[in-house]
Design an enzyme around this catalytic site. Structure first.
Site, PDB file in Angstrom:
ATOM      1  N   TYR A 126       0.173  19.592  15.768  1.00 13.41           N
ATOM      2  CA  TYR A 126       1.300  20.294  16.388  1.00 13.41           C
ATOM      3  C   TYR A 126       2.484  20.413  15.432  1.00 13.41           C
ATOM      4  O   TYR A 126       3.286  21.333  15.549  1.00 13.41           O
ATOM      5  CB  TYR A 126       1.787  19.525  17.630  1.00 13.41           C
ATOM      6  CG  TYR A 126       1.137  19.926  18.922  1.00 13.41           C
ATOM      7  CD1 TYR A 126      -0.247  19.972  19.051  1.00 13.41           C
ATOM      8  CD2 TYR A 126       1.912  20.245  20.039  1.00 13.41           C
ATOM      9  CE1 TYR A 126      -0.839  20.310  20.254  1.00 13.41           C
ATOM     10  CE2 TYR A 126       1.327  20.590  21.244  1.00 13.41           C
ATOM     11  CZ  TYR A 126      -0.043  20.618  21.346  1.00 13.41           C
ATOM     12  OH  TYR A 126      -0.616  20.961  22.542  1.00 13.41           O
ATOM     13  N   LYS A 168     -12.377  12.521  15.927  1.00 18.65           N
ATOM     14  CA  LYS A 168     -13.451  13.397  15.448  1.00 18.65           C
ATOM     15  C   LYS A 168     -13.775  12.915  14.041  1.00 18.65           C
ATOM     16  O   LYS A 168     -13.699  13.656  13.058  1.00 18.65           O
ATOM     17  CB  LYS A 168     -12.977  14.865  15.486  1.00 18.65           C
ATOM     18  CG  LYS A 168     -14.064  15.888  15.220  1.00 18.65           C
ATOM     19  CD  LYS A 168     -15.074  16.036  16.348  1.00 18.65           C
ATOM     20  CE  LYS A 168     -16.199  16.976  15.940  1.00 18.65           C
ATOM     21  NZ  LYS A 168     -17.290  17.033  16.953  1.00 18.65           N
ATOM     22  N   ASP A 226     -15.524  15.539  21.551  1.00 21.44           N
ATOM     23  CA  ASP A 226     -16.415  16.401  22.341  1.00 21.44           C
ATOM     24  C   ASP A 226     -17.159  15.569  23.387  1.00 21.44           C
ATOM     25  O   ASP A 226     -17.275  15.959  24.554  1.00 21.44           O
ATOM     26  CB  ASP A 226     -17.382  17.200  21.445  1.00 21.44           C
ATOM     27  CG  ASP A 226     -18.075  16.356  20.387  1.00 21.44           C
ATOM     28  OD1 ASP A 226     -17.724  15.170  20.214  1.00 21.44           O
ATOM     29  OD2 ASP A 226     -18.990  16.891  19.720  1.00 21.44           O
ATOM     30  N   ASP A 252      -3.674  16.683  24.533  1.00 21.00           N
ATOM     31  CA  ASP A 252      -3.253  17.833  25.337  1.00 21.00           C
ATOM     32  C   ASP A 252      -4.439  18.335  26.152  1.00 21.00           C
ATOM     33  O   ASP A 252      -4.347  18.559  27.366  1.00 21.00           O
ATOM     34  CB  ASP A 252      -2.733  18.936  24.401  1.00 21.00           C
ATOM     35  CG  ASP A 252      -2.327  20.186  25.161  1.00 21.00           C
ATOM     36  OD1 ASP A 252      -1.659  20.045  26.210  1.00 21.00           O
ATOM     37  OD2 ASP A 252      -2.677  21.294  24.717  1.00 21.00           O
ATOM     38  N   ASP A 309      -5.482  17.626  30.494  1.00 17.08           N
ATOM     39  CA  ASP A 309      -5.671  18.670  31.505  1.00 17.08           C
ATOM     40  C   ASP A 309      -7.004  18.472  32.224  1.00 17.08           C
ATOM     41  O   ASP A 309      -7.100  18.635  33.446  1.00 17.08           O
ATOM     42  CB  ASP A 309      -5.651  20.075  30.867  1.00 17.08           C
ATOM     43  CG  ASP A 309      -4.267  20.714  30.921  1.00 17.08           C
ATOM     44  OD1 ASP A 309      -3.274  19.969  30.864  1.00 17.08           O
ATOM     45  OD2 ASP A 309      -4.186  21.959  31.012  1.00 17.08           O
TER      46      ASP A 309
HETATM   47  C1  IPM Z   1       1.811  19.802  27.645  1.00 16.82           C
HETATM   48  C2  IPM Z   1       1.948  21.270  27.392  1.00 16.82           C
HETATM   49  C3  IPM Z   1       2.709  21.483  26.083  1.00 16.82           C
HETATM   50  C4  IPM Z   1       1.892  20.856  24.976  1.00 16.82           C
HETATM   51  C5  IPM Z   1       3.059  22.955  25.767  1.00 16.82           C
HETATM   52  C6  IPM Z   1       3.819  23.613  26.877  1.00 16.82           C
HETATM   53  C7  IPM Z   1       3.779  23.087  24.458  1.00 16.82           C
HETATM   54  O1  IPM Z   1       0.709  21.887  27.386  1.00 16.82           O
HETATM   55  O2  IPM Z   1       2.845  19.113  27.754  1.00 16.82           O
HETATM   56  O3  IPM Z   1       0.681  19.330  27.739  1.00 16.82           O
HETATM   57  O4  IPM Z   1       0.973  21.485  24.449  1.00 16.82           O
HETATM   58  O5  IPM Z   1       2.191  19.721  24.636  1.00 16.82           O
HETATM   59 MG    MG Z   2      -0.892  20.622  27.969  1.00 15.60          MG
END
Ligand code: IPM
Ligand code: MG
Length: 358
Positions: free
Chosen positions: A142, A193, A225, A249, A253
């Site tokens: 990032y 990885k 993975d 990240d 999710d």
């Molecule tokens: C998160 C979000 C952020 C990230 C974005 C909005 C930049 O997806 O906080 O997980 O990738 O960190």
């Molecule tokens: Mg995110």
């Protein structure tokens, strides 16, 4: 001394969910006599519209001076086409994380028993789920340099980013992860990885080294993975997961959906002194913004994390979590966690119900 809280609602559903969370924060402030001083600021696309910057100086200064920050969400299609990437809403969020040194991102994925039906996975796979993802938040691909899009000699364009971690960055997130594991079930899985990327070979080495300081913690390693697969196959094998910025990240999710809805998941982003920014794991959901459809519980639960980690108010944090559990018991559901036989409520009705339960 009274503690300063900065509220940054952001974009999309940010303002509506944050409004409910602030009501809850004000209620516990009164009840537990905390004497909090709550201020507001702009961040993201709405900040860009008002000032030309996604993180205006005023917001950054207030954030630096605050004891804790509550953030909604940033971004939306309105700003997706901004040519200057430094002006994009997401940059405001990344800048605040970087400038405040918020390297330790804690993303718990807990399945509320009341929501077992809301998960797309079979109840036996997810019931009782309680895992913690520790994501490194201010390094990795990032932020790595060099980065950009360049034109090659043959005229073709090439995009590039750099995946880089130094030892001290790995060690400080490792410390957060091992310490978290010590407070939980003492199992830590480091995700990398290392079969392909040197940076994660180093990551794995350092985690191994650190495990000598935490003999009680059972450390394992997993390729990212495989970790993605295991998270949906048998998520309860995990206690604490630690990983870099981008893998974290993505995996967080995925982990969120195990619990039924990403609308339930809070997060904390901490610096080395446990000053923190607290935000729901979900995004700004522009498609449902302004309609009272969003689930405010992730943001309300983020307030609970703020009380616990940055304000040393564990009892108040427990009270909020109990109140959330109670409204779920009452059958109240926003659309994202709605199922047959439950009562569908709006964003503010959910917030009011939590207040009443408090
Ligand atoms: C998160 C979000 C952020 C990230 C974005 C909005 C930049 O997806 O906080 O997980 O990738 O960190
Ligand atoms: Mg995110």
């Amino acid at each position: 001394m009274s503690k300063k809280i900065l509220v940054l609602p952001g974009d999309g559903i940010g303002p509506e969910i944050v409004a409910e969370a602030v009501k809850v924060l004000e209620a516990v402030d009164r009840r537990f006599n905390m004497g909090l001083v709550i201020d507001h600021g702009l961040v993201g696309g709405s900040a860009y519209d008002a000032t030309g910057f996604p993180l205006p100086e005023d917001s950054l200064n207030k954030a630096l001076a605050a004891d804790a920050i509550l953030l909604g969400a940033v971004g939306g299609p309105k700003w997706d086409k901004l040519e200057d990437r430094s002006k994009r809403p997401e940059q405001g969020l990344l800048d605040i994380r970087k400038n405040l040194g918020l390297f330790g991102n804690l993303r718990p994925a807990i399945l509320y028993p009341q929501l077992a039906d809301a998960s797309t996975l079979k109840p036996e796979v997810v019931s009782g789920l309680d895992i913690l993802i520790v994501r490194e938040l201010t390094g990795g691909i990032y932020f790595g340099q060099p980065r950009g899009v360049r034109t090659l000699e043959n005229g073709e364009r090439e995009g590039y980013n750099t995946y880089v971690y130094n030892e001290s960055e790995i060690r400080r997130i490792g410390r957060v992860a091992f310490e978290s594991a010590m407070k939980r079930n003492k199992k830590l899985c480091s995700v990398d990885k290392a079969n392909v990327l040197e940076v994660t070979v180093l990551w794995r080495e350092i985690m191994e080294e650190m495990s000598k300081d935490y003999p009680e913690v059972e450390l394992s390693h997993m390729y990212v993975d495989n970790a993605a697969m295991q998270l949906v196959r048998a998520p309860k094998q995990f206690d604490v997961l630690v990983t870099g910025n981008m893998f974290g990240d993505i995996l967080s999710d995925a982990a969120a959906m195990l619990t039924g809805s990403i609308g339930m998941l809070p997060s904390a982003s901490l610096d080395k002194n446990n000053k923190g920014m607290y935000e729901p794991c979900h995004g700004s959901a522009p498609d449902i913004a302004g309609q009272g459809l969003a689930n405010p519980l992730a943001t309300i639960l983020s307030v609970a994390m703020m009380l616990r980690y940055s304000l040393d108010q564990g009892v108040a944090a427990d009270a909020i979590e109990a109140a959330v559990s109670k409204v779920l018991d009452q059958g109240l559901r926003t659309g994202d966690i709605f199922s047959e036989g439950m009562t569908r409520v709006s964003t503010s009705e959910m917030g009011e119900a939590v207040l009443a339960a408090l």
